[in-house]
Write an enzyme that holds these catalytic residues in place. Structure first.
Site, PDB file in Angstrom:
ATOM      1  CG  ASP A  57      -1.816  -1.084   1.422  1.00 14.27           C
ATOM      2  OD1 ASP A  57      -2.206  -1.661   0.393  1.00 14.27           O
ATOM      3  OD2 ASP A  57      -2.187  -1.391   2.575  1.00 14.27           O
ATOM      4  CE1 TYR A 115       2.698  -6.753   3.256  1.00 11.63           C
ATOM      5  CE2 TYR A 115       1.832  -8.958   2.897  1.00 11.63           C
ATOM      6  CZ  TYR A 115       2.197  -7.717   2.399  1.00 11.63           C
ATOM      7  OH  TYR A 115       2.079  -7.446   1.065  1.00 11.63           O
TER       8      TYR A 115
END
Lengths: 250, 250
Positions: A57, A115
């Site tokens: 993102d 992540y």
């Protein structure tokens, strides 16, 4: 003059603060766009196509992003690596480069990804972490967070934790790791490993877990949220700045 | 409504990357300017005057900057601290605040200051340190650096290490600490403590020491440089981004 057409695998680390995410956009600075531009300059202006394992993102970071690209150059891997490093900006670093099979696809071949999400748990907020962590002030109940995290692993439909606009039909992913560590009292890390992640999935998980941490949501409700398959059941998404694509395994 | 006019001491930590240094400037964002603006808002628009222990350069950082300011407010220290923290941006944090004697002067009363300078000694340059360290690639001879550092402490005229434009007449300062530590193979820190520093002194010392580290300058030449009292004898200044005002002692 002979050239060598081949596929290369590039490992990348980046501070994503000043990028509009991974994916190329015509009018904004992106990770993929910057890589393609630099590789194109090394190929006399020929447009280049770079694929990445994870589409991070805007504002999110990477320690171990993996990308691949077909190149056509007389430079061997070592020289290509050096040239690439010289041309890339300081906040986007190539950390390894090697030739791989022409069939390699960094995105499709990834077996799992990890992540991590960083919390700044200091009382006053560390200004050196303003770009790299979410400052979480106030209550933080580690036991409630652990109980909620323990309910997450498994092969599940993650619809409740994905972006409203997510167009992917199959929302089943196998989450193999969901944990929280606190190496120092002021530093907290969520870590999630799965065979794949949906758009905003980690940020929505973290946002929901932070409501658990504050005592605003019972940890046992995680299961209900998942079963409901409705984004409105989960908490707000956490900001991108704490998020790091940590590792991609093949 | 009663107010309390008093002097406060504020301890500050900041990421200086997006500031044009400490000192107020009419058209640029500075640390002093931002503090004065926020305090002025808390005083119904009355202009406020903030003094700081060290005038950090554009792009340089602080972990333990100390400032003082006369305020006139009904808020007690705790509430004032909270209000200030709410109004300051994420890259400029107040970490402590208390009322002090009206005679306190953060700049004049400072007995000593410590500045540190961070090196990124990783092979490829850590993108998360691009704002906070100088990436030093290539040779780094720790023994030569130690020998050069050992020659520095003492009460000396630092003319050779100050900015060409430095207008201060008395350039004698007592340096009590000059060392280099390497907590991990990739992380290097210079540390300098003195009763005062001249403009760009630490950056010029570091730039010169890095030439020593690369073998481009003999460590024993430090003394000659000092004796020459000529800026041209020393090496180039190191960039501000690695510099941190670490601590001020009273």
């Amino acid at each position: 003059v002979s050239t060598t057409r081949r596929r290369i695998r590039i490992e990348l680390a980046y501070d994503g603060t000043e990028y509009a995410g991974w994916q190329v956009q015509s009018d904004r600075r992106t990770i993929q766009g910057t890589l393609q531009e630099v590789l194109s300059r090394m190929h006399g202006g020929t447009p280049m196509s770079v694929r990445g394992a994870g589409r991070t993102d805007a504002g999110a970071h990477a320690r171990g992003q993996v990308a691949d690209c077909e190149v056509d150059t007389r430079l061997d891997d070592e020289r290509l690596f050096h040239a690439l490093r010289c041309l890339l900006p300081a906040d986007l670093r190539a950390v390894a480069l090697r030739t791989v099979s022409s069939a390699f696809n960094s995105r499709r071949d990834a077996a799992s990804k990890t992540y991590r999400y960083r919390l700044d748990l200091s009382a006053h907020g560390d200004p050196f972490l303003a770009r790299y962590a979410l400052h979480h002030a106030g209550p933080f109940d580690p036991d409630a967070v652990s109980r909620a995290l323990a309910l997450l692993p498994g092969e599940r439909d993650w619809s409740s934790f994905t972006a409203g606009a997510c167009e992917i039909e199959d929302r089943v992913r196998r989450l193999t790791e969901a944990r929280f560590t606190r190496p120092t009292p002021e530093e907290g890390w969520f870590s999630f490993t799965a065979n794949g992640f949906l758009t905003h999935m980690v940020r929505n998980l973290v946002g929901t877990l932070l409501e658990v941490a504050r005592g605003k949501r019972a940890p046992e409700r995680e299961e209900e949220i998942l079963e409901g398959k409705d984004r409105r059941l989960a908490g707000p998404g956490a900001p991108a700045r704490g998020l790091v694509l940590w590792e991609v395994r093949y």
